[in-house]
Design a protein around this motif. Sequence first.
Motif, PDB file in Angstrom:
ATOM      1  N   GLY A   1      30.253 -33.451  12.814  1.00 35.98           N
ATOM      2  CA  GLY A   1      30.060 -33.705  11.396  1.00 35.98           C
ATOM      3  C   GLY A   1      28.759 -34.439  11.141  1.00 35.98           C
ATOM      4  O   GLY A   1      28.253 -35.146  12.018  1.00 35.98           O
ATOM      5  N   ILE A   2      28.189 -34.226   9.956  1.00 36.75           N
ATOM      6  CA  ILE A   2      26.958 -34.924   9.545  1.00 36.75           C
ATOM      7  C   ILE A   2      27.133 -35.348   8.096  1.00 36.75           C
ATOM      8  O   ILE A   2      27.529 -34.555   7.239  1.00 36.75           O
ATOM      9  CB  ILE A   2      25.706 -34.035   9.650  1.00 36.75           C
ATOM     10  N   SER A   3      26.830 -36.599   7.804  1.00 40.28           N
ATOM     11  CA  SER A   3      26.761 -37.065   6.416  1.00 40.28           C
ATOM     12  C   SER A   3      25.334 -37.535   6.157  1.00 40.28           C
ATOM     13  O   SER A   3      24.708 -38.153   7.023  1.00 40.28           O
ATOM     14  CB  SER A   3      27.754 -38.203   6.162  1.00 40.28           C
ATOM     15  N   VAL A   4      24.818 -37.208   4.961  1.00 38.69           N
ATOM     16  CA  VAL A   4      23.438 -37.549   4.610  1.00 38.69           C
ATOM     17  C   VAL A   4      23.459 -38.612   3.518  1.00 38.69           C
ATOM     18  O   VAL A   4      24.141 -38.462   2.502  1.00 38.69           O
ATOM     19  CB  VAL A   4      22.664 -36.311   4.137  1.00 38.69           C
TER      20      VAL A   4
ATOM     21  N   ALA B   1      18.087 -30.277  -6.453  1.00 36.61           N
ATOM     22  CA  ALA B   1      17.925 -29.535  -5.198  1.00 36.61           C
ATOM     23  C   ALA B   1      18.861 -30.124  -4.156  1.00 36.61           C
ATOM     24  O   ALA B   1      19.102 -31.340  -4.140  1.00 36.61           O
ATOM     25  CB  ALA B   1      16.478 -29.600  -4.708  1.00 36.61           C
ATOM     26  N   THR B   2      19.384 -29.266  -3.310  1.00 35.47           N
ATOM     27  CA  THR B   2      20.251 -29.707  -2.224  1.00 35.47           C
ATOM     28  C   THR B   2      19.427 -29.814  -0.942  1.00 35.47           C
ATOM     29  O   THR B   2      18.792 -28.838  -0.529  1.00 35.47           O
ATOM     30  CB  THR B   2      21.420 -28.724  -1.998  1.00 35.47           C
ATOM     31  N   ILE B   3      19.429 -30.973  -0.351  1.00 37.32           N
ATOM     32  CA  ILE B   3      18.725 -31.199   0.911  1.00 37.32           C
ATOM     33  C   ILE B   3      19.772 -31.173   2.032  1.00 37.32           C
ATOM     34  O   ILE B   3      20.744 -31.929   1.994  1.00 37.32           O
ATOM     35  CB  ILE B   3      17.975 -32.543   0.920  1.00 37.32           C
TER      36      ILE B   3
ATOM     37  N   VAL C   1      26.854 -27.441  12.675  1.00 44.21           N
ATOM     38  CA  VAL C   1      27.327 -28.463  11.755  1.00 44.21           C
ATOM     39  C   VAL C   1      26.208 -28.839  10.777  1.00 44.21           C
ATOM     40  O   VAL C   1      25.040 -28.966  11.168  1.00 44.21           O
ATOM     41  CB  VAL C   1      27.811 -29.702  12.524  1.00 44.21           C
ATOM     42  N   THR C   2      26.566 -29.016   9.502  1.00 45.69           N
ATOM     43  CA  THR C   2      25.578 -29.390   8.489  1.00 45.69           C
ATOM     44  C   THR C   2      26.112 -30.533   7.617  1.00 45.69           C
ATOM     45  O   THR C   2      27.316 -30.794   7.558  1.00 45.69           O
ATOM     46  CB  THR C   2      25.241 -28.208   7.562  1.00 45.69           C
ATOM     47  N   GLY C   3      25.181 -31.178   6.971  1.00 47.03           N
ATOM     48  CA  GLY C   3      25.501 -32.193   5.968  1.00 47.03           C
ATOM     49  C   GLY C   3      24.442 -32.117   4.892  1.00 47.03           C
ATOM     50  O   GLY C   3      23.314 -31.665   5.153  1.00 47.03           O
ATOM     51  N   SER C   4      24.742 -32.507   3.678  1.00 56.66           N
ATOM     52  CA  SER C   4      23.762 -32.366   2.606  1.00 56.66           C
ATOM     53  C   SER C   4      23.922 -33.446   1.564  1.00 56.66           C
ATOM     54  O   SER C   4      24.923 -34.169   1.524  1.00 56.66           O
ATOM     55  CB  SER C   4      23.898 -30.986   1.946  1.00 56.66           C
ATOM     56  N   VAL C   5      22.904 -33.550   0.712  1.00 54.39           N
ATOM     57  CA  VAL C   5      22.905 -34.464  -0.418  1.00 54.39           C
ATOM     58  C   VAL C   5      22.160 -33.791  -1.558  1.00 54.39           C
ATOM     59  O   VAL C   5      21.235 -32.998  -1.321  1.00 54.39           O
ATOM     60  CB  VAL C   5      22.243 -35.811  -0.042  1.00 54.39           C
ATOM     61  N   THR C   6      22.565 -34.070  -2.782  1.00 52.91           N
ATOM     62  CA  THR C   6      21.915 -33.490  -3.961  1.00 52.91           C
ATOM     63  C   THR C   6      20.901 -34.487  -4.527  1.00 52.91           C
ATOM     64  O   THR C   6      21.231 -35.645  -4.783  1.00 52.91           O
ATOM     65  CB  THR C   6      22.943 -33.145  -5.048  1.00 52.91           C
TER      66      THR C   6
END
Length: 299
Positions: free
Chosen positions: A35-38, A93-95, A105-110
């Motif tokens: 898991g990844i959290s940004v 934009a979503t990074i 595995v991915t994680g993102s922030v808006t």
Amino acid sequence: MKKNFVLPALAAIAAVAFVFTGCKDSLPDPIKATGISVTAEKTTLDIGEKVTLTANFTPANADNRSPRWSSSDAKVATVNVNGVVTAEGEGTATITATANDGSGVTGSVTITVNPPPALEITGSIEEPIDIKMSDALADPIAIDPVGVEVEAEAGISVFRVTIASTSQAFMAGLAGMGITGTFDLANPTEELAAALTAVGLLDPEKPILDETELTFDITSFIPMIFQVRALAEETGDCTATFTIVVIDNEDQDVEATISLNLIDDVTPPDEGGDEGGDEGGEEGGEEEGGEEEGEEEAE
């Protein structure tokens, strides 16, 4: 007695094979991300602002904790290999951070980017304005206000004015006062500031640089145009245009033009031709009379 070297050799090979097999079995499996959290200090930015993102991996001891960064809309926000985001334009934009260990595995922030600060110019710019000389000279205060209003949330950095006119006397008069065709009211030289103040285009008590709201009024300047023309004995209608370019501290710019039709309703029509004709007729009559008198004397 013949010695048998085959069995010892086979035994040695088997021992080596066992050692390597045992080492392979003893290597731990790679620890991949699950898991990844940004996270970021802030996710709402102004245009041009930057923020560094942090990718938090689960488990924390994952072997490869360097993600690959990407943006869903580079026109709104871009991101470099170090996770530094730059706000480019209004919108969202979503990074995304993607693990580089093959786990997928991915994680993102808006990221939200605010609209640019407002920069507007309104006023006497919709259509040409007719102004009669009689009105301007008789009661300048009675002239309807002519000018523009500027709103610049980021502050004014440049207020450029270009004056053009079909009146040669007016343009020559400006040049004589040290006012060129184009000047910057927000950053005038000392000499120019004095000249602009004298003609009512600048108030030294109200500097324009970095102002967020401004009224640029040329009403009191209009009678001077007629006065200069009168001194130069220049008659007839003429036009004058004031082209205004405002640039704010965010390098945004806006442009507007004030167009004036200056009507000379004071100077009487040119009667020189009629007067000349009358004088010519009188002179001709006198000549004819003289000729008749001469003929009579000859007889």
